[in-house]
Structure formats: structure tokens, C-alpha cells
Design a protein around this motif. Structure first.
Motif, PDB file in Angstrom:
ATOM      1  N   LEU A   8       0.860  -1.178   0.000  1.00 58.49           N
ATOM      2  CA  LEU A   8       0.000   0.000   0.000  1.00 58.49           C
ATOM      3  C   LEU A   8       0.900   1.233   0.000  1.00 58.49           C
ATOM      4  CD1 LEU A   8      -2.599  -1.107   2.685  1.00 58.49           C
ATOM      5  CD2 LEU A   8      -2.875  -1.139   0.225  1.00 58.49           C
ATOM      6  N   PRO A   9       1.075   1.870  -1.146  1.00 58.13           N
ATOM      7  CA  PRO A   9       2.019   2.984  -1.232  1.00 58.13           C
ATOM      8  C   PRO A   9       1.702   4.071  -0.215  1.00 58.13           C
ATOM      9  CG  PRO A   9       1.215   2.385  -3.399  1.00 58.13           C
ATOM     10  CD  PRO A   9       0.403   1.613  -2.421  1.00 58.13           C
ATOM     11  N   GLY A  10       2.728   4.516   0.490  1.00 59.59           N
ATOM     12  CA  GLY A  10       2.548   5.585   1.457  1.00 59.59           C
ATOM     13  C   GLY A  10       1.969   5.121   2.767  1.00 59.59           C
ATOM     14  N   VAL A  11       1.548   3.865   2.849  1.00 61.75           N
ATOM     15  CA  VAL A  11       0.934   3.374   4.084  1.00 61.75           C
ATOM     16  C   VAL A  11       1.756   2.236   4.684  1.00 61.75           C
ATOM     17  CG1 VAL A  11      -1.111   2.351   5.119  1.00 61.75           C
ATOM     18  CG2 VAL A  11      -1.357   4.016   3.289  1.00 61.75           C
ATOM     19  N   LEU A  14      -2.221  -5.212   8.760  1.00 60.63           N
ATOM     20  CA  LEU A  14      -1.629  -4.124   7.986  1.00 60.63           C
ATOM     21  C   LEU A  14      -0.475  -3.555   8.797  1.00 60.63           C
ATOM     22  CD1 LEU A  14      -1.510  -1.950   5.831  1.00 60.63           C
ATOM     23  CD2 LEU A  14      -3.451  -0.834   6.892  1.00 60.63           C
ATOM     24  N   HIS A  35       4.226   1.907   7.963  1.00 60.29           N
ATOM     25  CA  HIS A  35       5.650   2.228   7.864  1.00 60.29           C
ATOM     26  C   HIS A  35       6.265   2.497   9.231  1.00 60.29           C
ATOM     27  CE1 HIS A  35       5.963   2.050   3.666  1.00 60.29           C
ATOM     28  NE2 HIS A  35       5.278   3.140   3.385  1.00 60.29           N
ATOM     29  N   ASP A  36       5.476   3.062  10.134  1.00 56.21           N
ATOM     30  CA  ASP A  36       6.037   3.411  11.433  1.00 56.21           C
ATOM     31  C   ASP A  36       5.977   2.247  12.423  1.00 56.21           C
ATOM     32  OD1 ASP A  36       3.386   3.269  11.966  1.00 56.21           O
ATOM     33  OD2 ASP A  36       3.105   5.388  12.425  1.00 56.21           O
TER      34      ASP A  36
END
Lengths: 162, 398
Positions: free
Chosen positions: A9-12, A29, A32-33
Motif C-alpha cells: 500500500l504505497p505511502g501506508v 496491515l 511504515h512506522d
């Protein structure tokens, strides 16, 4: 092995999901963090999540533990691997354990369980190949190589105290 | 220069900027309560402070203008920061076909309307950009607020956003070169320089991004913040000097930074971006005459209706490629309706054109409508009159 589907999921982040024996779809899910969402898909409309649960890093560990998995350590970024009958095991020393401040030699872990401690994770740092004089602290995560039985014995030993 | 002037001027500038920022803070709080993006509120605030508004701001205008430019750079920089190389490739791989449809369906209403209004072709091309690009900021916020990140249609939506953002990396420098204008020969040279510069920066960003990130990673948060901010401004300035849009330079710097440095940089730069970007939106509508906005509102409504439909079709098609059912496809279609920061960035490029004021007013009205209407349509998508079947193909009752 069940088929786990992975979607970027780009950016997620990355989403992993699989279908359970009962036909439900469950997913995780990974943001990124490092935050995780536990996803339960709707039975009637499997395109949508019936429930999304936010899990912090600590929550994820608790949930994994409750589901019976060994601790997955993010700093290693790897899942448990089995090589020719040997398994890599992560065990966290409980906060109130008597193991704290004892050395690896004193614990006689290899003699008692056959498991070799190959690394110790402490406060996000990994300490590879600790010697017999290495002092364990409560809260450390022990990484050991062992047979299935040895891993279970070591887990029992560390969780219930010497 | 404000600060070289007497202390009375400085005091006045502080009071002006302070009052504006305080109002923006209140608006951000209200928009948070309502669960919609603050961008439309910032635009309305700008109308109130700008020419012909309630309280005009004069002293600090040059300072605000520079802050607004930095706002654009930081918007684009943090956008680039959020994507990694693998995500870009994934987006390109799966999003190319819906991306092309997206461009054809959503850029053409803007372009045609511009021509019908009798604008010069360049202003019409800018309006095409305004209607083309969905707002990544609004869309991702809506997805996360409504708990839809895990949904099956969401990758289609996000990949489409990636494609749009990449398309901007070509569109913005191209249009910037065209705006500079000149003889046919100069234009061709400028366009070529622009595209080559983008390719070079993109190649360098992907090739040496890891190295740059590693060099920046050492040191304190303070050092990282200043280092990243400095590089962003330098590259943007260099790009601007080549008549390539500076914003794209900033976007590519964002792309180049990866790994743990990326997360730290995002955490450190987000507050800066919020501050400067808010300034940008306010400054944009400073220059809009409120009466101009009101008179262009009927056209904006028409454009909103048409492009809501075309975006809906785009999302419907994109989600369909992933085998998503009708409900998910209508969710994907509605969530994409929102336009926002990018549309304003594009419209701002045309401020020097003869039709610039009209373009600005129409774009502001249009963004107000879509940024508020899009998330609402997405939230209540089930009320839309669309065919709905269960996965088994059974029609739902009611």
C-alpha cells in the motif's frame, strides 16, 4: 503452509491476509512506522473490513504471545526459521524473574536444555554471541538455537525461573 | 525586507502574522472536529484577509509570499518522502492503465471548460491539471479515518495516487516551461531542459538515495532537520533556475530519502510543512477577489458534478481490475473525488497569466466544493443509486 497474500500500500505500508478454515479473511496491515492494524473482513462484503483494530508494538507482542507464537523481534526483522531440525527461538526474560543479574554460565542453560544462546536483545540493541560471563537482565530477549524440545525446555526454564 | 525596517513595522508584521496564524489554528481545530481537511477553511480565511476581504494584510505580504513558496516545496517534499522505490514500481506496474484513463477522463473536462470560457490554451491546460489530480492528502486521510486502509479496493486507490503524483513530476515542469514561453525554439529548449533535468534528478535520487539517507542519518534531530531542509531548498532553487518547477525538485528529494532516515525526516518535517502549507493556502486566496469567486461558483458547481462522475468512473474501473465488488468499487470512486493541495499548486502557477485571476477564483471554488463534497460522498457512498450485489451475485434487498 497456508497462502498468505501480500499487498503493498504505497505511502501506508504492507498488508498481509489469509483465509481461515472457517472461510473468514483475516489480515494484518503493517504501517511504515511499525504500527499494526488487525483486520477482520466482512463476511457479506469481503472487500471491506468489518473491524480494524489498532495495535501498538507492545500490543502486537501481547497478541502474538496469546496466540502461542514465540516473540517476534522487529530489530531482527525475520520470522522464526527452522533449519534442519533446529529452530531459532526468541524468549523474553520476565520482568520479575530471578534470572536478572545472573550470568549465562550460572544459568547452565546449554547443559540443562541443549539450547545455545546466540544473541541477546537489549533495549533495541542486539548483542551477538554473548560469552558465559555475560550478565542477563530482566527484560532482555534471549535468542537461542535449539531443537524443538530444547527450545521448549529453555522457554519453560526462562519463563518459570531457575 | 521587513526586519531591516523600523521596530514599529516589525511589530505590525508580528501582529498581522500572529493574528492570521491564530485564526488558522482555530480553523484547523474546527476542521478536525468535523473530520474534514482544513484546506477549504484555509482558503476561506485567505479570502477574508486578502484583497477586498474583511481585514487586509499589507505589511507582512512579502514575508508571507516567501513562506507560501516554501509551503509548496514542503508539501511536495513530504509527499515524495512517503513513497519508497518499491512502492513507486508497484504503483507504476498496477496503476498504469487506470492512470491513463484517469488522465483522459479527468483532465479533459477542465481543459474543455477553459476553452469554452475563451481562455488562452495555457490557462485551460492548467485547469485540466486542477481537475485531473485527486488530493493525496485528503484521500489518505479519509481512508484512514473511515477505517478503510485494509479494504480490498484501497490498493487501487493508492496506486492511482502514486501514478498521479508521478505524472505531476512531468506535468509541472512541462507547464512551467510553457508558461515562461518565448519563441517556438526557446519553448522547445526549455521543455527539453525541464524533462532532462527531471530524469537526471530522478535517476540520481533513486541511485544515490540510500547514500544520501545514510549521510544524513548521523547526528541529532536538529542536524537532520536543518540538513534536509537545506537540501530541499537547494535542489528546488536549482530546479527553479533551470525553469523546472522547484516543487518537483523538492518532490524528488523526498523520494531520494529512504529507510529509517525517511521516518525521522517525516516526523521532523511534518510540523514545518503544516505551518508553511497553511500559509500557502491562505496566500493563494489572498489574491482572489471574493466577488470573483462568487460569480464563478455556478461554473465550479458544474465542473464539480462532471468531474465527480469522471473520478467515480476512474475509481470504479481501477477497483474492478482488482476483482472488487460494486460496493467497494463505489467506495473507490467516491473517495477519489476530493481535489486539494495539488490543484491549488497548479492554479497558482497561472497567477501571471491574463486569465490567471479567473483561473484562481474558479480553482478555489472548485477545491472548496470537492474537498468538502468528496469526503462526504465517500462517507455516505451507500446512499448512492448504484447496482449492488452480494459476492454471490444475489441482489441486496432495499
Amino acid at each position: 503452509m497456508r497462502l498468505v497474500r501480500e499487498t503493498i500500500l504505497p505511502g501506508v505500508g504492507v498488508r498481509h491476509e489469509f483465509t481461515t478454515d472457517a472461510g473468514e479473511i483475516i489480515g494484518v496491515l503493517v504501517h511504515h512506522d511499525g504500527r499494526r492494524d488487525l483486520l477482520m473482513y466482512d463476511r457479506d462484503d469481503p472487500d471491506t473490513c468489518a473491524s480494524t483494530t489498532d495495535l501498538s508494538a507492545a500490543d502486537s507482542r501481547v497478541l502474538a504471545e496469546m496466540l502461542g507464537a514465540s516473540q517476534v523481534t522487529e530489530s531482527l526483522g525475520a520470522v522464526q526459521q527452522e533449519v534442519a531440525g533446529l529452530t531459532l527461538e526468541w524468549i523474553q526474560v520476565p520482568a520479575d524473574s530471578e534470572i536478572g543479574s545472573t550470568t549465562i554460565a550460572e544459568g547452565q542453560y546449554r547443559q540443562r536444555t541443549g539450547a545455545s544462546i546466540v544473541a541477546v536483545l537489549r533495549e533495541g540493541e542486539s548483542i551477538p554471541a554473548p560469552g558465559p560471563d555475560f550478565v542477563l537482565l530482566n527484560g532482555d530477549t534471549i535468542v537461542a538455537v535449539a531443537t524443538q524440545d530444547g527450545a521448549a525446555a529453555l522457554r519453560e526454564l526462562i519463563l518459570s525461573g531457575p | 525586507m521587513i526586519f531591516a525596517a523600523g521596530s514599529a513595522t516589525t511589530a505590525l508584521a508580528f501582529i498581522e502574522v500572529g493574528a492570521v496564524v491564530l485564526v488558522l489554528g482555530l480553523l484547523a481545530r474546527i476542521s478536525g472536529r468535523l473530520g474534514i481537511t482544513a484546506v477549504p477553511f484555509y482558503l476561506i480565511a485567505g479570502l477574508a484577509f486578502g484583497d477586498g476581504g474583511l481585514a487586509e494584510i499589507e505589511v507582512s505580504e512579502s514575508f508571507v509570499a516567501l513562506a507560501a513558496e516554501i509551503g509548496v516545496l514542503l508539501l511536495l517534499f513530504t509527499l515524495g518522502l512517503e513513497y519508497s522505490e518499491s512502492e513507486l514500481k508497484e504503483g507504476l506496474r498496477t496503476g498504469l492503465r487506470p492512470g491513463l484513463l484517469d488522465m483522459c477522463l479527468n483532465a479533459s473536462p477542465g481543459f474543455l471548460l477553459g476553452l469554452v470560457l475563451g481562455w488562452e490554451p495555457l490557462a485551460a491546460a492548467l485547469l485540466a491539471g486542477v481537475t485531473w489530480i485527486s488530493s493525496s492528502g485528503v484521500v489518505s486521510k479519509v481512508l484512514s479515518d473511515l477505517g478503510r486502509l485494509g479494504n480490498r479496493e484501497t490498493p487501487a486507490v493508492l496506486n492511482l495516487l502514486v501514478i498521479e503524483d508521478l505524472a505531476m513530476a512531468v506535468y509541472l515542469p512541462l507547464i512551467a516551461a510553457l508558461i515562461v514561453g518565448g519563441s517556438a525554439g526557446t519553448v522547445i529548449t526549455n521543455v527539453t531542459i525541464a524533462l532532462v533535468a527531471v530524469m537526471v534528478i530522478l535517476a540520481v535520487a533513486l541511485r544515490f538515495g540510500g547514500k544520501l539517507s545514510a549521510v544524513l542519518a548521523g547526528g541529532s534531530d536538529e542536524a537532520l532537520l536543518l540538513g534536509v531542509f537545506g537540501i530541499t531548498l537547494l535542489v528546488a532553487g536549482g530546479a527553479q533556475a533551470l525553469e523546472v518547477s522547484g516543487a518537483i525538485g523538492a518532490f524528488l528529494v523526498g523520494l531520494a530519502i529512504s529507510g529509517p532516515t525517511e521516518e525521522r525526516a517525516l516526523r521532523l518535517m511534518s510540523p514545518l510543512r503544516d505551518l508553511f502549507a497553511a500559509t500557502f493556502f491562505v496566500f493563494f486566496s489572498f489574491q482572489i477577489d471574493p466577488s470573483n469567486l462568487v460569480s464563478s461558483l455556478p461554473i465550479a458547481v458544474g465542473l464539480f458534478v462532471v468531474t465527480a462522475l469522471t473520478k467515480g468512473i476512474t475509481g470504479w474501473y481501477g477497483a474492478g481490475l482488482l476483482g472488487v465488488g460494486p460496493l467497494g468499487r463505489s467506495r473507490a470512486g467516491t473517495v477519489l473525488i476530493a481535489r486539494g493541495e495539488f490543484s491549488i499548486v497548479i492554479a497558482a502557477l497561472g497567477s501571471e497569466l491574463a486569465d490567471g485571476p479567473d483561473l484562481g477564483a474558479l480553482a478555489a471554488g472548485y477545491v472548496l466544493l470537492t474537498a468538502i463534497g468528496g469526503p462526504l460522498a465517500s462517507k455516505y457512498y451507500e446512499l448512492l443509486p448504484l447496482p449492488r450485489t452480494r459476492p454471490g451475485g444475489r441482489l441486496l434487498q432495499g
